[in-house]
Motif scaffolding. Sequence first.
Motif, PDB file in Angstrom:
ATOM      1  N   VAL A  11       0.849  -1.195   0.000  1.00 35.26           N
ATOM      2  CA  VAL A  11       0.000   0.000   0.000  1.00 35.26           C
ATOM      3  C   VAL A  11       0.888   1.249   0.000  1.00 35.26           C
ATOM      4  O   VAL A  11       0.620   2.203  -0.737  1.00 35.26           O
ATOM      5  N   GLU A  12       1.951   1.241   0.793  1.00 30.15           N
ATOM      6  CA  GLU A  12       2.910   2.367   0.808  1.00 30.15           C
ATOM      7  C   GLU A  12       3.460   2.602  -0.601  1.00 30.15           C
ATOM      8  O   GLU A  12       3.509   3.731  -1.084  1.00 30.15           O
ATOM      9  N   GLN A  13       3.866   1.531  -1.260  1.00 32.19           N
ATOM     10  CA  GLN A  13       4.412   1.658  -2.613  1.00 32.19           C
ATOM     11  C   GLN A  13       3.351   2.126  -3.602  1.00 32.19           C
ATOM     12  O   GLN A  13       3.657   2.880  -4.530  1.00 32.19           O
ATOM     13  N   PHE A  14       2.108   1.709  -3.391  1.00 28.98           N
ATOM     14  CA  PHE A  14       1.002   2.176  -4.242  1.00 28.98           C
ATOM     15  C   PHE A  14       0.810   3.684  -4.068  1.00 28.98           C
ATOM     16  O   PHE A  14       0.678   4.416  -5.056  1.00 28.98           O
ATOM     17  N   VAL A  15       0.798   4.154  -2.837  1.00 32.44           N
ATOM     18  CA  VAL A  15       0.663   5.600  -2.574  1.00 32.44           C
ATOM     19  C   VAL A  15       1.812   6.355  -3.233  1.00 32.44           C
ATOM     20  O   VAL A  15       1.622   7.442  -3.784  1.00 32.44           O
ATOM     21  N   ASN A  16       3.009   5.769  -3.227  1.00 34.29           N
ATOM     22  CA  ASN A  16       4.182   6.420  -3.808  1.00 34.29           C
ATOM     23  C   ASN A  16       4.256   6.318  -5.331  1.00 34.29           C
ATOM     24  O   ASN A  16       5.210   6.807  -5.929  1.00 34.29           O
ATOM     25  N   THR A  17       3.224   5.738  -5.965  1.00 34.62           N
ATOM     26  CA  THR A  17       3.200   5.788  -7.429  1.00 34.62           C
ATOM     27  C   THR A  17       2.978   7.217  -7.904  1.00 34.62           C
ATOM     28  O   THR A  17       3.230   7.535  -9.060  1.00 34.62           O
ATOM     29  N   LEU A  18       2.526   8.082  -6.993  1.00 38.98           N
ATOM     30  CA  LEU A  18       2.475   9.516  -7.268  1.00 38.98           C
ATOM     31  C   LEU A  18       3.594  10.138  -6.450  1.00 38.98           C
ATOM     32  O   LEU A  18       3.538  10.189  -5.226  1.00 38.98           O
ATOM     33  N   ASP A  19       4.618  10.563  -7.108  1.00 37.14           N
ATOM     34  CA  ASP A  19       5.795  11.147  -6.468  1.00 37.14           C
ATOM     35  C   ASP A  19       5.671  12.658  -6.571  1.00 37.14           C
ATOM     36  O   ASP A  19       5.846  13.232  -7.638  1.00 37.14           O
ATOM     37  N   ARG A  64      -6.437   5.721  -9.342  1.00 33.80           N
ATOM     38  CA  ARG A  64      -6.035   7.099  -9.053  1.00 33.80           C
ATOM     39  C   ARG A  64      -6.906   7.712  -7.958  1.00 33.80           C
ATOM     40  O   ARG A  64      -6.414   8.444  -7.102  1.00 33.80           O
ATOM     41  N   ALA A  65      -8.198   7.402  -7.973  1.00 30.53           N
ATOM     42  CA  ALA A  65      -9.099   7.915  -6.939  1.00 30.53           C
ATOM     43  C   ALA A  65      -8.751   7.312  -5.578  1.00 30.53           C
ATOM     44  O   ALA A  65      -8.740   8.016  -4.560  1.00 30.53           O
ATOM     45  N   LEU A  66      -8.459   6.015  -5.554  1.00 33.61           N
ATOM     46  CA  LEU A  66      -8.063   5.364  -4.302  1.00 33.61           C
ATOM     47  C   LEU A  66      -6.770   5.971  -3.776  1.00 33.61           C
ATOM     48  O   LEU A  66      -6.665   6.301  -2.597  1.00 33.61           O
ATOM     49  N   ALA A  81     -12.586  11.317   3.563  1.00 36.80           N
ATOM     50  CA  ALA A  81     -13.805  10.513   3.706  1.00 36.80           C
ATOM     51  C   ALA A  81     -14.582  10.484   2.396  1.00 36.80           C
ATOM     52  O   ALA A  81     -15.066   9.424   1.979  1.00 36.80           O
ATOM     53  N   ASP A  82     -14.690  11.615   1.737  1.00 39.91           N
ATOM     54  CA  ASP A  82     -15.395  11.659   0.453  1.00 39.91           C
ATOM     55  C   ASP A  82     -14.647  10.862  -0.609  1.00 39.91           C
ATOM     56  O   ASP A  82     -15.250  10.142  -1.400  1.00 39.91           O
ATOM     57  N   ALA A  83     -13.328  11.002  -0.630  1.00 40.39           N
ATOM     58  CA  ALA A  83     -12.526  10.323  -1.644  1.00 40.39           C
ATOM     59  C   ALA A  83     -12.559   8.808  -1.471  1.00 40.39           C
ATOM     60  O   ALA A  83     -12.470   8.069  -2.451  1.00 40.39           O
ATOM     61  N   LEU A  84     -12.704   8.332  -0.244  1.00 42.80           N
ATOM     62  CA  LEU A  84     -12.695   6.894   0.010  1.00 42.80           C
ATOM     63  C   LEU A  84     -14.096   6.288   0.077  1.00 42.80           C
ATOM     64  O   LEU A  84     -14.237   5.078   0.213  1.00 42.80           O
ATOM     65  N   ALA A  85     -15.119   7.120  -0.036  1.00 41.17           N
ATOM     66  CA  ALA A  85     -16.497   6.633   0.065  1.00 41.17           C
ATOM     67  C   ALA A  85     -16.833   5.618  -1.029  1.00 41.17           C
ATOM     68  O   ALA A  85     -17.678   4.749  -0.837  1.00 41.17           O
ATOM     69  N   GLY A  86     -16.184   5.688  -2.151  1.00 39.90           N
ATOM     70  CA  GLY A  86     -16.449   4.769  -3.253  1.00 39.90           C
ATOM     71  C   GLY A  86     -15.765   3.419  -3.098  1.00 39.90           C
ATOM     72  O   GLY A  86     -15.802   2.598  -4.018  1.00 39.90           O
TER      73      GLY A  86
END
Length: 189
Positions: A11-19, A64-66, A81-86
Amino acid sequence: MSAGDVGLVVVEQFVNTLDERTFLRLGSLHRADDTLTSAEALASWFGEHDLPATAGPADLEQARALRAGLRAALLSEGAAADALAGFPVRLASDLERGLRLQAATGSSGLDALVETVAAAVADGRWKRLKLCASDDCHWAFYDTSRSGGGRWCSMEVCGNRHKTRAYRQRQAGRRPHTNWLTAPPTLEP
Protein backbone atom coordinates in the motif's frame (compact mmCIF):
# COMPACT_ATOMS: atom_id res chain seq x y z
CA MET A 1 8.58 -5.95 10.30
CA SER A 2 5.98 -8.66 10.85
CA ALA A 3 4.39 -10.70 8.09
CA GLY A 4 1.18 -8.67 8.48
CA ASP A 5 3.08 -5.51 7.58
CA VAL A 6 4.13 -6.82 4.17
CA GLY A 7 0.73 -5.97 2.69
CA LEU A 8 0.92 -2.46 4.09
CA VAL A 9 4.31 -2.01 2.42
CA VAL A 10 2.58 -2.67 -0.91
CA VAL A 11 0.00 0.00 0.00
CA GLU A 12 2.91 2.37 0.81
CA GLN A 13 4.41 1.66 -2.61
CA PHE A 14 1.00 2.18 -4.24
CA VAL A 15 0.66 5.60 -2.57
CA ASN A 16 4.18 6.42 -3.81
CA THR A 17 3.20 5.79 -7.43
CA LEU A 18 2.47 9.52 -7.27
CA ASP A 19 5.79 11.15 -6.47
CA GLU A 20 5.14 14.76 -5.44
CA ARG A 21 8.69 15.52 -4.30
CA THR A 22 9.98 18.83 -5.69
CA PHE A 23 13.03 19.65 -3.58
CA LEU A 24 16.65 20.29 -4.46
CA ARG A 25 19.07 17.56 -3.46
CA LEU A 26 22.76 17.87 -4.14
CA GLY A 27 22.03 20.64 -6.62
CA SER A 28 19.49 18.65 -8.64
CA LEU A 29 15.78 19.37 -8.69
CA HIS A 30 13.69 16.27 -8.04
CA ARG A 31 10.78 16.26 -10.46
CA ALA A 32 7.31 15.04 -9.52
CA ASP A 33 6.17 11.93 -11.39
CA ASP A 34 3.11 9.70 -11.74
CA THR A 35 3.74 6.01 -12.43
CA LEU A 36 0.08 5.24 -13.16
CA THR A 37 -0.16 6.83 -16.60
CA SER A 38 -2.17 4.10 -18.35
CA ALA A 39 -4.15 0.93 -17.74
CA GLU A 40 -1.10 -1.00 -18.97
CA ALA A 41 1.12 0.76 -16.42
CA LEU A 42 -1.37 -0.13 -13.67
CA ALA A 43 -1.48 -3.77 -14.81
CA SER A 44 2.32 -3.82 -14.83
CA TRP A 45 2.44 -2.33 -11.31
CA PHE A 46 -0.04 -4.97 -10.12
CA GLY A 47 2.11 -7.73 -11.64
CA GLU A 48 5.29 -6.38 -10.04
CA HIS A 49 3.58 -6.55 -6.64
CA ASP A 50 2.07 -10.04 -7.03
CA LEU A 51 -1.47 -8.73 -7.44
CA PRO A 52 -3.84 -9.87 -10.21
CA ALA A 53 -2.34 -8.12 -13.23
CA THR A 54 -5.41 -7.12 -15.19
CA ALA A 55 -6.55 -3.51 -15.50
CA GLY A 56 -8.68 -1.48 -17.84
CA PRO A 57 -9.34 2.27 -18.20
CA ALA A 58 -12.02 2.23 -15.48
CA ASP A 59 -9.58 0.48 -13.13
CA LEU A 60 -7.01 3.19 -13.78
CA GLU A 61 -9.47 5.91 -12.78
CA GLN A 62 -10.44 3.96 -9.66
CA ALA A 63 -6.78 3.39 -8.79
CA ARG A 64 -6.04 7.10 -9.05
CA ALA A 65 -9.10 7.91 -6.94
CA LEU A 66 -8.06 5.36 -4.30
CA ARG A 67 -4.51 6.71 -4.25
CA ALA A 68 -5.79 10.30 -3.89
CA GLY A 69 -8.08 9.24 -1.06
CA LEU A 70 -5.31 7.40 0.76
CA ARG A 71 -2.94 10.37 0.39
CA ALA A 72 -5.65 12.70 1.72
CA ALA A 73 -6.24 10.34 4.66
CA LEU A 74 -2.51 10.27 5.43
CA LEU A 75 -2.43 14.08 5.33
CA SER A 76 -5.53 14.10 7.59
CA GLU A 77 -7.48 16.20 5.13
CA GLY A 78 -11.26 16.37 5.47
CA ALA A 79 -11.68 15.32 1.83
CA ALA A 80 -10.40 11.82 2.61
CA ALA A 81 -13.81 10.51 3.71
CA ASP A 82 -15.40 11.66 0.45
CA ALA A 83 -12.53 10.32 -1.64
CA LEU A 84 -12.70 6.89 0.01
CA ALA A 85 -16.50 6.63 0.06
CA GLY A 86 -16.45 4.77 -3.25
CA PHE A 87 -14.42 1.92 -1.73
CA PRO A 88 -16.72 0.22 0.79
CA VAL A 89 -15.65 -2.93 2.62
CA ARG A 90 -18.00 -5.54 4.00
CA LEU A 91 -17.73 -8.74 6.01
CA ALA A 92 -17.84 -11.86 3.89
CA SER A 93 -18.04 -15.53 4.82
CA ASP A 94 -14.87 -17.48 4.13
CA LEU A 95 -14.70 -21.29 4.49
CA GLU A 96 -11.08 -21.25 5.69
CA ARG A 97 -11.07 -18.16 7.95
CA GLY A 98 -14.71 -17.75 8.93
CA LEU A 99 -15.21 -14.04 8.27
CA ARG A 100 -12.99 -11.73 6.27
CA LEU A 101 -13.05 -8.19 4.93
CA GLN A 102 -14.09 -7.96 1.31
CA ALA A 103 -13.95 -5.03 -1.11
CA ALA A 104 -15.86 -4.94 -4.37
CA THR A 105 -14.18 -2.42 -6.66
CA GLY A 106 -14.41 -4.65 -9.71
CA SER A 107 -10.61 -4.99 -9.84
CA SER A 108 -8.95 -7.82 -7.93
CA GLY A 109 -5.77 -5.78 -7.55
CA LEU A 110 -7.60 -2.77 -6.10
CA ASP A 111 -9.71 -5.06 -3.90
CA ALA A 112 -6.51 -6.44 -2.36
CA LEU A 113 -5.25 -2.90 -1.64
CA VAL A 114 -8.57 -1.77 -0.11
CA GLU A 115 -8.80 -4.93 2.01
CA THR A 116 -5.21 -4.43 3.24
CA VAL A 117 -5.98 -0.84 4.24
CA ALA A 118 -9.18 -1.89 6.02
CA ALA A 119 -7.34 -4.62 7.95
CA ALA A 120 -4.55 -2.18 8.88
CA VAL A 121 -7.08 0.36 10.14
CA ALA A 122 -8.83 -2.35 12.16
CA ASP A 123 -5.67 -3.65 13.84
CA GLY A 124 -3.97 -0.27 14.33
CA ARG A 125 -1.10 -0.61 11.83
CA TRP A 126 -2.53 2.15 9.60
CA LYS A 127 -1.33 4.85 12.03
CA ARG A 128 2.24 3.76 11.21
CA LEU A 129 1.84 4.58 7.50
CA LYS A 130 2.55 8.30 7.07
CA LEU A 131 3.44 10.96 4.55
CA CYS A 132 6.67 12.86 5.10
CA ALA A 133 6.02 16.11 6.96
CA SER A 134 8.18 18.08 4.53
CA ASP A 135 5.93 20.25 2.33
CA ASP A 136 8.09 19.60 -0.72
CA CYS A 137 8.20 15.82 -0.23
CA HIS A 138 5.09 13.98 1.08
CA TRP A 139 6.67 10.59 0.31
CA ALA A 140 4.79 7.74 2.03
CA PHE A 141 6.76 5.73 4.57
CA TYR A 142 6.14 3.11 7.22
CA ASP A 143 7.13 4.55 10.60
CA THR A 144 9.27 1.96 12.36
CA SER A 145 10.22 4.19 15.29
CA ARG A 146 9.50 2.76 18.71
CA SER A 147 7.16 5.60 19.68
CA GLY A 148 5.46 5.87 16.28
CA GLY A 149 6.33 9.57 16.19
CA GLY A 150 8.41 9.59 13.00
CA ARG A 151 7.79 12.61 10.78
CA TRP A 152 10.29 12.28 7.94
CA CYS A 153 10.66 9.72 5.18
CA SER A 154 14.40 10.03 5.74
CA MET A 155 16.23 11.74 8.58
CA GLU A 156 19.27 12.06 6.30
CA VAL A 157 17.36 14.10 3.71
CA CYS A 158 14.07 15.65 4.81
CA GLY A 159 14.71 15.56 8.55
CA ASN A 160 18.14 17.12 8.11
CA ARG A 161 16.83 19.83 5.77
CA HIS A 162 14.08 20.72 8.28
CA LYS A 163 16.45 20.82 11.24
CA THR A 164 19.03 22.87 9.32
CA ARG A 165 16.33 25.34 8.22
CA ALA A 166 15.05 25.68 11.80
CA TYR A 167 18.59 26.20 13.10
CA ARG A 168 19.26 28.93 10.54
CA GLN A 169 15.99 30.68 11.43
CA ARG A 170 16.91 30.60 15.12
CA GLN A 171 20.36 31.99 14.33
CA ALA A 172 18.88 34.77 12.19
CA GLY A 173 16.73 35.84 15.16
CA ARG A 174 19.76 36.38 17.41
CA ARG A 175 21.80 39.56 17.42
CA PRO A 176 24.35 39.72 14.63
CA HIS A 177 27.72 38.23 15.37
CA THR A 178 30.60 40.69 15.17
CA ASN A 179 33.57 39.54 13.20
CA TRP A 180 36.50 40.69 15.36
CA LEU A 181 38.91 40.49 12.45
CA THR A 182 37.13 43.10 10.37
CA ALA A 183 35.59 45.25 13.09
CA PRO A 184 37.70 45.46 16.24
CA PRO A 185 35.80 46.16 19.44
CA THR A 186 35.69 49.69 20.75
CA LEU A 187 36.79 50.09 24.33
CA GLU A 188 34.86 52.45 26.49
CA PRO A 189 36.79 54.56 29.08
